[in-house]
Design an enzyme around this catalytic site. Structure first.
Site, mmCIF file in Angstrom:
data_model
loop_
_atom_site.group_PDB
_atom_site.id
_atom_site.type_symbol
_atom_site.label_atom_id
_atom_site.label_comp_id
_atom_site.label_asym_id
_atom_site.label_seq_id
_atom_site.Cartn_x
_atom_site.Cartn_y
_atom_site.Cartn_z
ATOM 1 N N ALA A 140 27.050 12.684 -6.105
ATOM 2 C CA ALA A 140 26.863 14.075 -5.982
ATOM 3 C C ALA A 140 26.068 14.755 -6.867
ATOM 4 O O ALA A 140 25.477 16.050 -6.285
ATOM 5 C CB ALA A 140 28.212 14.836 -6.063
ATOM 6 N N GLY A 185 23.061 13.669 -7.786
ATOM 7 C CA GLY A 185 21.668 13.185 -7.527
ATOM 8 C C GLY A 185 20.853 14.216 -6.625
ATOM 9 O O GLY A 185 21.769 14.923 -6.222
ATOM 10 N N MET A 199 19.782 13.672 -3.621
ATOM 11 C CA MET A 199 20.335 13.605 -2.336
ATOM 12 C C MET A 199 21.793 14.099 -2.110
ATOM 13 O O MET A 199 22.104 14.769 -1.359
ATOM 14 C CB MET A 199 20.371 12.090 -1.839
ATOM 15 C CG MET A 199 18.756 11.666 -1.479
ATOM 16 S SD MET A 199 18.094 12.803 0.098
ATOM 17 C CE MET A 199 19.526 13.018 1.108
ATOM 18 N N GLY A 209 23.620 5.680 2.282
ATOM 19 C CA GLY A 209 22.114 5.926 2.350
ATOM 20 C C GLY A 209 21.417 5.327 1.064
ATOM 21 O O GLY A 209 20.004 5.235 0.856
ATOM 22 N N ASN A 256 16.960 4.975 5.958
ATOM 23 C CA ASN A 256 16.418 6.410 6.173
ATOM 24 C C ASN A 256 17.100 7.146 7.384
ATOM 25 O O ASN A 256 17.100 6.548 8.388
ATOM 26 C CB ASN A 256 14.782 6.204 6.685
ATOM 27 C CG ASN A 256 14.249 7.585 6.589
ATOM 28 O OD1 ASN A 256 14.563 8.573 7.207
ATOM 29 N ND2 ASN A 256 12.744 7.505 6.062
ATOM 30 N N HIS A 272 5.476 7.105 -2.111
ATOM 31 C CA HIS A 272 6.689 7.772 -2.788
ATOM 32 C C HIS A 272 6.433 8.420 -4.153
ATOM 33 O O HIS A 272 5.681 8.318 -4.585
ATOM 34 C CB HIS A 272 8.038 7.042 -2.772
ATOM 35 C CG HIS A 272 8.739 7.027 -1.524
ATOM 36 N ND1 HIS A 272 8.230 5.776 -0.517
ATOM 37 C CD2 HIS A 272 9.591 7.488 -0.677
ATOM 38 C CE1 HIS A 272 9.148 5.616 0.371
ATOM 39 N NE2 HIS A 272 9.863 6.832 0.489
ATOM 40 N N LYS A 328 10.912 7.204 -8.019
ATOM 41 C CA LYS A 328 11.387 6.159 -7.247
ATOM 42 C C LYS A 328 11.684 4.831 -7.923
ATOM 43 O O LYS A 328 10.592 4.390 -8.469
ATOM 44 C CB LYS A 328 10.833 6.080 -5.721
ATOM 45 C CG LYS A 328 11.788 5.121 -4.876
ATOM 46 C CD LYS A 328 11.019 5.480 -3.656
ATOM 47 C CE LYS A 328 11.878 4.239 -2.299
ATOM 48 N NZ LYS A 328 13.162 4.546 -2.335
#
Ligand code: NAD
Length: 245
Positions: A10, A12, A14, A76, A102, A132, A136
């Site tokens: 949570a 992060g 995303m 994900g 994705n 990216h 990453k």
């Protein structure tokens, strides 16, 4: 009535995007959040479905806990380990599970298009380039691998037998049927994937460019809402979107 949603990873990038996008939905309500050090077992007890964008080890941990609680899972996290994949396989025996490299609608459509192109253009050389941001951790991206595997499926071959993730030095002529994946890293690029099909004197490029990670959060939420109440098993974004697999 809205389904209860737990967000794993949570804190992060995303995880935050998922929470922001969830606030705009009436069919899902965030009932809990966990990040490193939090009690995922207790949090899972209070949810109907969880969305996990974390790390492979954290994904394995949460999947084992979710197996005991039989909770629907939207995964994900990319770069999944054999351990994480085994935990997710076990979870799919007791709950519905969707794992996608994705979650964007555009990329999932692209997977179908490249497979179709590869099937029609089997003699053409197929290569994938992904770009990216410079933070990453894994390479090639999970999406690039999914695209390369879709090309292999179109060619009717096993990806492991034809993949080429790096070229350096005296490599000789390109073997026919090889599928190359090249990686670029830099700046704040959210995600770009280009599939090239090189023929004689002509070339096709199928490209997807993401400019905001909100597309992944939106897709993951659509998947979570769709997954609640489904029988145990593995599902794909094509199932969610009603596209032919
Ligand atoms: P990030 O590093 O910003 O966030 C990861 C979070 O996971 C961090 O807050 C970290 O503290 C947390 N975490 C670590 N251990 C944990 C544990 N045991 N339990 C719970 N949380 C834990 O990374 P990000 O950019 O948000 O990406 C996360 C993952 O999602 C990566 O694997 C990335 O490649 C992937 N991703 C997938 C998609 C997709 O559409 N499938 C899109 C974007 C990113």
């Amino acid at each position: 009535m809205s389904s209860r949603l737990l967000v794993v990873g949570a804190a992060g990038k995303m995880g935050k995007a998922v929470q922001a996008a969830a606030s705009g939905r009436s069919d899902l309500a965030v009932s809990g959040t966990v990040d490193a050090g939090d009690d995922v077992v207790a949090a899972l007890a209070g949810c109907d479905v969880y969305i996990d964008f974390s790390t492979p080890d954290a994904t394995a941990l949460a999947a084992r806990a979710a197996s005991r609680a039989a909770r629907a899972a939207v995964i994900g996290t990319t770069g999944l380990t054999a351990d994480a994949n085994a935990a997710l396989e076990a979870l799919s025996n007791v709950a519905p599970v969707i794992v996608a490299a994705n979650f964007s609608l555009g990329v999932n459509l692209m997977l179908g298009l490249v497979r179709q192109a590869a099937r029609a253009l089997g003699e053409w050389d197929a290569e994938v380039v992904e770009t990216h941001h410079n933070k990453k951790r894994d390479a090639p991206s999970g999406t690039a691998l999914a695209i390369a595997k879709a090309i292999a499926a179109g060619h009717g071959v096993e990806y492991a037998a034809v993949k080429r993730h790096a070229r350096d030095g005296e490599i000789g002529a390109r073997p026919h049927g090889e599928i190359g994946v090249a990686t670029l890293r830099g700046g704040d690029v959210v995600g770009e994937h280009v599939a090239y099909f090189f023929g004689e004197a002509e070339r096709i490029e199928i490209a997807h460019r993401a400019t905001s990670r909100s597309i992944f959060a939106t897709g993951a939420l659509v998947a979570a809402a769709w997954l609640v109440g489904k029988p145990p098993g593995r599902y794909t974004m094509l199932d969610v979107l009603g596209l032919p697999s």
